[in-house]
Design a protein around this motif. Structure first.
Motif, PDB file in Angstrom:
ATOM      1  N   GLY A 227       0.855  -1.183   0.000  1.00 35.14           N
ATOM      2  CA  GLY A 227       0.000   0.000   0.000  1.00 35.14           C
ATOM      3  C   GLY A 227       0.889   1.230   0.000  1.00 35.14           C
ATOM      4  O   GLY A 227       2.092   1.123   0.266  1.00 35.14           O
ATOM      5  N   ARG A 228       0.330   2.374  -0.317  1.00 33.05           N
ATOM      6  CA  ARG A 228       1.128   3.606  -0.342  1.00 33.05           C
ATOM      7  C   ARG A 228       0.545   4.660   0.592  1.00 33.05           C
ATOM      8  O   ARG A 228      -0.652   4.673   0.850  1.00 33.05           O
ATOM      9  CB  ARG A 228       1.160   4.194  -1.759  1.00 33.05           C
ATOM     10  N   GLY A 229       1.415   5.563   1.040  1.00 31.83           N
ATOM     11  CA  GLY A 229       0.971   6.658   1.896  1.00 31.83           C
ATOM     12  C   GLY A 229       0.323   6.116   3.164  1.00 31.83           C
ATOM     13  O   GLY A 229       0.827   5.156   3.758  1.00 31.83           O
ATOM     14  N   VAL A 230      -0.798   6.688   3.555  1.00 27.28           N
ATOM     15  CA  VAL A 230      -1.457   6.219   4.779  1.00 27.28           C
ATOM     16  C   VAL A 230      -1.816   4.727   4.676  1.00 27.28           C
ATOM     17  O   VAL A 230      -1.905   4.032   5.673  1.00 27.28           O
ATOM     18  CB  VAL A 230      -2.724   7.021   5.132  1.00 27.28           C
ATOM     19  N   THR A 233       0.365   1.782   5.972  1.00 27.03           N
ATOM     20  CA  THR A 233       0.012   1.321   7.321  1.00 27.03           C
ATOM     21  C   THR A 233      -1.122   0.295   7.273  1.00 27.03           C
ATOM     22  O   THR A 233      -1.116  -0.686   8.020  1.00 27.03           O
ATOM     23  CB  THR A 233      -0.384   2.521   8.209  1.00 27.03           C
ATOM     24  N   THR A 234      -2.088   0.518   6.389  1.00 25.69           N
ATOM     25  CA  THR A 234      -3.168  -0.463   6.247  1.00 25.69           C
ATOM     26  C   THR A 234      -2.566  -1.821   5.850  1.00 25.69           C
ATOM     27  O   THR A 234      -3.016  -2.875   6.316  1.00 25.69           O
ATOM     28  CB  THR A 234      -4.183   0.010   5.180  1.00 25.69           C
ATOM     29  N   VAL A 329      -9.710   6.532   4.198  1.00 29.06           N
ATOM     30  CA  VAL A 329      -9.637   5.184   3.613  1.00 29.06           C
ATOM     31  C   VAL A 329      -9.062   4.125   4.576  1.00 29.06           C
ATOM     32  O   VAL A 329      -9.617   3.021   4.669  1.00 29.06           O
ATOM     33  CB  VAL A 329      -8.857   5.213   2.271  1.00 29.06           C
ATOM     34  N   PRO A 330      -7.983   4.413   5.305  1.00 28.52           N
ATOM     35  CA  PRO A 330      -7.457   3.377   6.206  1.00 28.52           C
ATOM     36  C   PRO A 330      -8.497   2.831   7.194  1.00 28.52           C
ATOM     37  O   PRO A 330      -8.477   1.644   7.528  1.00 28.52           O
ATOM     38  CB  PRO A 330      -6.333   4.098   6.961  1.00 28.52           C
ATOM     39  N   HIS A 336     -11.990  -4.659   5.592  1.00 34.39           N
ATOM     40  CA  HIS A 336     -11.869  -5.795   4.670  1.00 34.39           C
ATOM     41  C   HIS A 336     -10.712  -6.703   5.086  1.00 34.39           C
ATOM     42  O   HIS A 336     -10.829  -7.928   5.049  1.00 34.39           O
ATOM     43  CB  HIS A 336     -11.603  -5.297   3.240  1.00 34.39           C
ATOM     44  N   LEU A 337      -9.596  -6.103   5.475  1.00 39.97           N
ATOM     45  CA  LEU A 337      -8.420  -6.932   5.801  1.00 39.97           C
ATOM     46  C   LEU A 337      -8.632  -7.715   7.101  1.00 39.97           C
ATOM     47  O   LEU A 337      -8.133  -8.832   7.250  1.00 39.97           O
ATOM     48  CB  LEU A 337      -7.162  -6.071   5.852  1.00 39.97           C
TER      49      LEU A 337
END
Ligand code: F6R
Length: 365
Positions: A227-230, A233-234, A329-330, A336-337
């Motif tokens: 993942g990218r950016g915030v 962390t997700t 979004v995070p 889902h994760l």
């Protein structure tokens, strides 16, 4: 009690929308976000010139998102430290450093030791915790309770998202205090937070997508989360959830780091989970998906409704509804994760609530 759910993890995932609504209730006051728990005057808050965020595990992942928010909004530099690491080095404390400890249980030994040290160095210590009257609450100068209700499953779910919302409120409060943001901007971001419970409900109603995608991991030995950016962390949080409850090895990287090493892992059938929402780095992450597919990897994507590029590339997509701002979004994608990890673990016959070798609160250093 389980109240109809087959395990506490399922119940606690489902409780997230209500927990976030509870946390947001009555927070918007006359002067923007109210955070009286900080027990600091506006002048003291305005003077803060550095923030240390200290935590372990899932709570540490919260600090990584919180760092972006505090830096973006309040323009204050933030250092995130694993408590167990900070305890053996010298923090760079100024006269106006705020230390924020993030701990669901409020009893994590490493985090408490770090808090005591930071206090001895002259920092104000603020705790974000779930447990009323916990050691973290008792020993800190101020405490914000996330009010998520008891979290029984060893793997943290609702505390993760509620702690993230609590840190967003803290970031807004700091930004308002030092003038980096005006009341209208604060209210705008708050309005985005108010959409989170509904967005989470929507993801939970799509859990069949996670159940279906769990099949990708049936014969897997390892998985890579990107993942990218915030949402890097997700990815970290998704990988942690998967490994702790399914015992499947999983690693996470900021997607751009893939080509600096982890790409060597890819071979036909290797599962890659890519978080690729509609955001300013979407194109870049889509390229990483293409690179993965070119090497035979099976990509499970987390993408925003209507994303035709991703729909064409990936057979398994965990769809999220459009979010009002990228930093929201995070909070939505991670649901889902969490669900994915749970379905994979159940398919592998694991006890999702009580993974081996782990305790709910780690009271030894
Ligand atoms: C993972 C998990 C742990 C905890 C960590 C810190 O799902 O739950 O990584 O987050 O042990 O616990 P607290 O937040 O109680 O300090």
């Amino acid at each position: 009690t389980l109240g109809g759910y087959s395990d506490f993890m399922a119940k606690e995932i489902a409780e997230q929308p209500a927990a976030i609504s509870r946390l947001l209730k009555d927070r918007l006051g006359k002067h923007g976000v109210e955070l009286d728990e900080l027990s600091m005057s506006n002048d003291d808050l305005a003077a803060i010139d550095r923030v240390y965020m200290v935590a372990c595990g899932t709570s540490y992942h919260v600090s990584l998102i919180a760092r972006e928010l505090v830096q973006d909004w309040a323009k204050i530099p933030v250092f995130c430290e694993y408590a167990s690491e900070l305890n053996y080095k010298e923090p760079l404390v100024t006269d106006h450093t705020l230390c924020v400890i993030i701990t669901q249980s409020g009893e994590t030994a490493d985090t408490l030791t770090a808090a005591r040290r930071m206090k001895a160095l002259g920092c104000k210590v603020f705790a974000i915790t779930n447990v009323l009257g916990s050691s973290a609450a008792r020993e800190s100068d101020g405490t914000m309770y996330i009010q998520a209700g008891p979290e029984v499953c060893v793997a943290s779910t609702k505390a993760y998202t509620a702690q993230m919302v609590a840190s967003a409120l803290l970031a807004l409060r700091l930004a308002l205090a030092n003038g980096s943001m005006d009341e209208d901007e604060v209210r705008g971001h708050f309005a985005s937070l108010e959409q989170v419970p509904g967005l989470m409900e929507e993801v939970i109603s799509r859990r069949w997508q996670d159940k279906q995608a769990a099949r990708v991991f049936r014969n897997a030995k390892s998985a890579l989360f990107l993942g990218r950016g915030v949402n890097s962390t997700t990815a970290y949080e998704g990988a942690l959830k998967l490994k702790e409850i399914s015992y499947l090895h999983a690693e996470a990287y900021p997607a751009g780091e893939m080509k600096h090493g982890p790409i060597a892992l890819l071979e036909p059938g290797f599962p890659v989970v890519a978080i690729v929402p509609a955001d300013h780095v979407h194109d870049k992450t889509v390229s990483n998906i293409e690179e993965s597919i070119a090497r035979g990897a099976t990509v499970v994507a987390v993408a925003t409704d209507g994303d035709e590029r991703v729909a064409k590339l990936c057979e398994n997509v965990l769809w999220i509804p459009p979010c009002p701002e990228e930093w929201i979004v995070p909070l939505v994608a991670v649901v889902h994760l969490q669900l994915l990890a749970r379905y994979v673990a159940r398919a592998r016959g694991c006890d999702v609530d009580k993974p081996r070798n782990l305790a709910k609160s780690v009271t030894v250093e």
